[in-house]
Design a protein around this motif. Structure first.
Motif, PDB file in Angstrom:
ATOM      1  N   GLN A 120       0.842  -1.199   0.000  1.00  0.00           N
ATOM      2  CA  GLN A 120       0.000   0.000   0.000  1.00  0.00           C
ATOM      3  C   GLN A 120       0.871   1.241   0.000  1.00  0.00           C
ATOM      4  O   GLN A 120       1.930   1.249   0.637  1.00  0.00           O
ATOM      5  N   GLN A 135       2.020   5.110   8.047  1.00  0.00           N
ATOM      6  CA  GLN A 135       0.743   4.483   7.692  1.00  0.00           C
ATOM      7  C   GLN A 135       0.352   3.470   8.773  1.00  0.00           C
ATOM      8  O   GLN A 135      -0.193   2.412   8.470  1.00  0.00           O
ATOM      9  N   ARG A 179      -1.995   3.312  10.634  1.00  0.00           N
ATOM     10  CA  ARG A 179      -3.430   3.034  10.738  1.00  0.00           C
ATOM     11  C   ARG A 179      -3.813   1.671  10.176  1.00  0.00           C
ATOM     12  O   ARG A 179      -4.872   1.150  10.501  1.00  0.00           O
ATOM     13  N   TRP A 180      -2.994   1.103   9.302  1.00  0.00           N
ATOM     14  CA  TRP A 180      -3.374  -0.177   8.694  1.00  0.00           C
ATOM     15  C   TRP A 180      -2.853  -1.390   9.455  1.00  0.00           C
ATOM     16  O   TRP A 180      -3.216  -2.523   9.151  1.00  0.00           O
ATOM     17  N   GLU A 199      -3.195  -2.783  12.311  1.00  0.00           N
ATOM     18  CA  GLU A 199      -4.109  -3.676  13.021  1.00  0.00           C
ATOM     19  C   GLU A 199      -4.626  -4.760  12.079  1.00  0.00           C
ATOM     20  O   GLU A 199      -4.725  -5.926  12.442  1.00  0.00           O
ATOM     21  N   ALA A 200      -4.976  -4.338  10.867  1.00  0.00           N
ATOM     22  CA  ALA A 200      -5.487  -5.308   9.895  1.00  0.00           C
ATOM     23  C   ALA A 200      -4.410  -6.328   9.536  1.00  0.00           C
ATOM     24  O   ALA A 200      -4.691  -7.522   9.393  1.00  0.00           O
ATOM     25  N   TYR A 201      -3.178  -5.869   9.396  1.00  0.00           N
ATOM     26  CA  TYR A 201      -2.090  -6.801   9.084  1.00  0.00           C
ATOM     27  C   TYR A 201      -1.825  -7.735  10.260  1.00  0.00           C
ATOM     28  O   TYR A 201      -1.496  -8.898  10.084  1.00  0.00           O
ATOM     29  N   LEU A 249      -4.099 -10.475   9.893  1.00  0.00           N
ATOM     30  CA  LEU A 249      -3.664 -11.395   8.832  1.00  0.00           C
ATOM     31  C   LEU A 249      -2.531 -12.295   9.331  1.00  0.00           C
ATOM     32  O   LEU A 249      -2.509 -13.491   9.034  1.00  0.00           O
ATOM     33  N   LEU A 260      -4.746  -8.332  -1.198  1.00  0.00           N
ATOM     34  CA  LEU A 260      -5.496  -7.259  -0.542  1.00  0.00           C
ATOM     35  C   LEU A 260      -6.290  -6.433  -1.531  1.00  0.00           C
ATOM     36  O   LEU A 260      -7.391  -6.001  -1.259  1.00  0.00           O
TER      37      LEU A 260
END
Lengths: 438, 420
Positions: A368, A394, A396-397, A399-401, A404, A415
């Motif tokens: 990203q 970045q 902010r992303w 948590e999603a990783y 994963l 993604l």
């Protein structure tokens, strides 16, 4: 040992915590939060009450944060006996006894070992004692370095391009000081993020005017007749005139005092099981002795239970909590420590954050954002699974990783993120062979 | 496994639940992620909503959804057929979606420019104006009698505030009333059904954009200390706002200012007039308004759901949401999730640890949240403090049709006079 009363748990028990920093403090708080009513003693070799270390290589050095403002918030009244400025020198497992540097002995019912790490020193014979050579580990180090940097010295040399070295280089540039960064590997952050991500950091540093010398080491520091640092000799034969040198060559685990205790402790750390209970040299669990934080080497579920020590802030907090909980539980109620490491660093105006185990990755891929703008996320893969992610501005992303990684999602990740780069390509992460067995 | 169950999003859109949709949400939460008849997925539990809001695999850009692609395809076909039949067809207007309907990185650029202008200082500086406006509106009813909280305060206040902030002349405010409601209705798929409604929305949009274009021209010649002038002048490392982007951003901020805070203030008044004890507590302890407003944002929020599109297959709560599917995130249901909030169906004005979804979460977190808070603190504080013996004239009050931006159309309140 377990007895419930209206005043709390285990009134007659004495828990000793060795190590009065983040892990030790948070463990004591967790014990009280869980109603431990017995005695807590905290032994620390520094004379200060627990303080926060991350600012020592950042805002303290820039002068934005006075050193007096670094003590850690006490989240709980720990009602502990503090023995500060005193080191533990030996442990007698059989007798449940600690020897202290002040000659005293301390009996315990349960023990938490959170002695952490210290900065790897520079050898005296190569200039380690010169005036102007600094380490950064404790608040005195940081305070002294702050004072020196505030006097606007000439060129500063930093030996070691790990996180501490890079952060200090950033501080120096912010203070408008000339700085040379000397790193043994091909890029800064080579050991932590690999050369693929490291080369991005190299470009960032060069744009900010850092004199970056990779694949280079310092041979020696040399001083004048008065013992003041004046130059460094580098492995490529060059000589750099400097006023200040900062040695940032990583950390050593504080385990020497455990020699002879029979515990599985060496320079890599102190081994424990998934419940944070320490093991002896035969690999047997030692009842009632736990460990947490930088010094602990624990079986990490993300990499098949390999033993790793994680020297990050978040690990100190989480493992202290785990150890404290298990100290007060029956064995059947023990909770396994399943921590996904996370860390952050700020340098050159960029906030770098990571989750997982980057240095276990074989490959890395920007998923990203824009590398050119230093605003991106990259994922690390190991054997077809995502094992870590790092973000530049970045966070902010992540948590999603993290999710994963927990789920063992496949690598390269599918993604299709809105801001994915046009030519996404997986590349070798580029770690030193050594880092593989942490 | 995916379940096609009784969880049916259409029930939210059905006006019969509008006065109290929360029991319906409780049923939804039994299936955290539920496939709908039209292929979309309804997400109703706190953890799942939050996790999706933070997931790089979801998009806010409707153009990326299968449903929208089908719709655009059909519209295009229809146009072509009409042209083939020799009919005059207007070229569709090219509209830049507002930043809440965009993804990174362009979203980030636009949002950065907005936040660079909608600063804490600007919001803080509005508070004395807000106090003044609230006072003016309430003072008109010094004799008591009946006040419609919506028409007499909750609607005009945020409209005046947002117009002033943006730099819209106050005399032009009235024009927006007619435009804002149809434009806000696009967030509620239940409302956009007839071609007539579509036309009305398109027309309102066109008129509003035209107006904004002209206003921006004026402000360009004569900049003022306001958001629009600031955004026009603002630079960004990734580029300034284009004129079209400025227009869509301005329209968005205006609608958001018109259609959300009104509900927060009205819902807040409704809740305190339903509970004499709560009203008394707020009078005794004016500081309580801070946590009370947070609790309102959880308990009876202005925005109930938002939609997103899956950019990749997403596994969540035992279901796979396929790429291209529309995801309906029921924020208001997440905020009522008993797994996350103790006594979740109760209004607890001093609730702690209240990470509600009233302003969303993640990268589209409400940019106007600080402004909404200030307006609600002042308006609700003054309503509780000044109205003497207020009583609801109608309970439940009549609601507006919009289920996404949900709130009463009117809230008539009888009272005996005003404290000074």
């Amino acid at each position: 040992m377990s007895n419930h009363s209206s005043q709390g748990l285990r009134k007659d028990e004495h828990i000793v915590i060795v190590g009065a920093s983040l892990a030790g403090l948070r463990a004591a708080e967790a014990l009280r939060r869980r109603d431990f009513a017995g005695q807590i003693t905290i032994v620390g070799d520094e004379k200060y009450a627990p303080y926060d270390r991350p600012p020592l290589s950042k805002h303290v050095l820039t002068g934005h944060l006075p050193i007096e403002h670094t003590p850690l918030a006490m989240l709980e009244d720990v009602r502990a006996t503090w023995i500060l400025g005193v080191a533990a020198t030996a442990l007698d497992v059989e007798q449940r006894q600690l020897s202290l540097s002040n000659g005293e002995r301390l009996h315990f019912d349960q023990l938490l070992i959170a002695t952490g790490t210290r900065a790897r020193p520079w050898p005296e014979e190569r200039g380690g004692k010169l005036d102007g050579v600094f380490l950064i580990r404790d608040r005195d180090d940081s305070q002294q370095l702050r004072e020196r940097l505030a006097r606007k010295p000439g060129r500063v040399l930093i030996a070691g391009g790990g996180f501490i070295g890079c952060e200090v280089a950033s501080v120096c540039r912010e203070l408008d000081l000339e700085v040379t960064l000397v790193e043994r590997g091909p890029t800064p952050l080579y050991g932590a993020l690999g050369s693929s991500m490291g080369s991005i950091v190299a470009r960032l540093q060069q744009q900010h005017g850092v004199d970056l010398r990779t694949r280079t080491t310092v041979e020696s520091f040399e001083g004048d007749a008065a013992g003041r640092l004046c130059r460094a000799r580098l492995s490529d034969g060059s000589v750099v005139e400097i006023d200040v040198a900062i040695v940032a060559l990583g950390a050593l685990h504080n385990t020497e005092w455990l020699q002879g205790s029979g515990l599985a402790a060496d320079e890599r750390g102190l081994v424990c099981d998934t419940y944070s209970r320490v093991l002896d040299a035969q690999g047997q669990v030692v009842e009632g002795i736990f460990t947490a934080g930088d010094v602990a080497r624990w079986p990490q579920h993300l990499c098949d239970g390999d033993l790793i020590a994680v020297e990050h802030w978040g690990n100190a907090v989480d493992q202290a909590e785990n150890a404290a909980g298990n100290m007060l539980s029956a064995e059947t109620d023990y909770r396994a420590y399943k921590h996904i490491p996370a860390f952050w660093s700020s340098q050159f105006g960029i906030n770098i954050k990571a989750v997982g185990l980057p240095n276990r990755g074989d490959e890395v891929m920007v998923t990203q954002g824009s590398v050119e703008r230093y605003r991106f996320v990259a994922a690390y893969g190991r054997q077809g699974r995502i094992i870590a992610a790092v973000s530049f501005d970045q966070g902010r992303w992540l948590e999603a990783y993290n999710t994963l990684i927990e789920e063992g999602a496949t690598y390269p990740p599918q993604l299709a993120a809105a801001d994915q780069p046009e030519n996404m390509q997986s590349q070798p992460a580029g770690f030193p062979a050594m880092a593989r067995h942490a | 496994m995916t379940q096609k169950s009784k969880i049916d999003f259409k029930q939210i859109l059905d006006h019969s639940h509008i006065a109290n949709p929360y029991p319906l949400y409780a049923q939804f939460r039994e299936t955290p992620v539920a496939l709908q008849e039209d292929g979309s997925y309804l997400v109703s539990t706190y953890n799942e909503v939050v996790s999706l809001l933070h997931d790089p695999r979801i998009s806010s850009d409707m153009r990326k959804s299968d449903a929208q692609k089908r719709f655009m395809q059909q519209a295009k076909q229809k146009r072509e057929e009409m042209i083939a039949q020799g009919q005059q067809v207007e070229e569709p207007e090219e509209i830049v979606p507002a930043f809440i309907f965009q993804d990174p990185p362009n979203h980030d650029r636009l949002r950065r420019i907005v936040t660079s202008q909608l600063t804490p200082e600007r919001v803080e500086n509005m508070s004395s104006h807000i106090e003044q406006i609230v006072k003016e509106h309430l003072d008109k009813h010094a004799q008591g009698g009946q006040i419609d909280i919506v028409d007499d305060l909750a609607y005009p206040l945020p409209v005046t505030v947002i117009c002033q902030l943006l730099g819209v002349p106050r005399e032009d405010e009235a024009q927006f009333h007619a435009w804002a409601e149809p434009l806000a209705s696009v967030l509620d798929p239940g409302q956009v059904q007839t071609e007539e409604q579509q036309k009305q929305i398109m027309q309102a949009g066109r008129q509003m954009r035209e107006y904004m274009g002209q206003l921006l021209q004026k402000l360009k010649a004569q900049p003022g200390d306001n958001l629009l002038s600031g955004m026009m002048a603002a630079d960004d490392i990734d580029g300034a706002m284009s004129p079209r982007e400025l227009i869509s951003t301005a329209v968005l901020l205006l609608i958001a200012g018109h259609e959300t805070t009104v509900n927060l203030i009205t819902n807040g008044t409704l809740a305190m007039l339903r509970s004499p004890e709560l009203l008394e507590r707020l009078r005794q302890d004016p500081e309580l308004i801070i946590t009370y407003v947070e609790e309102l944002l959880r308990y009876d929020p202005p925005v109930h759901f938002r939609t997103r599109t899956a950019l990749a297959d997403i596994q969540i709560a035992g279901t796979t949401i396929p790429q291209g599917a529309t995801i309906i995130l029921v924020l208001a249901s997440g905020s009522h999730d008993g797994q996350r909030f103790e006594r979740s169906e109760e209004l607890i004005p001093d609730r702690q640890g209240n990470e509600h979804l009233g302003f969303g979460s993640g990268l589209h977190y409400c940019v106007g949240a600080p402004l909404a808070r200030v307006e609600a603190h002042i308006a609700l504080g003054e309503i509780s403090r000044r109205l003497i013996e207020p009583k609801l004239a109608l309970d439940p009050p009549p609601y507006r049709d919009n289920a996404a931006l949900r709130g009463p159309r009117h809230l008539p309140v009888n009272f005996k006079g005003l404290r000074s």
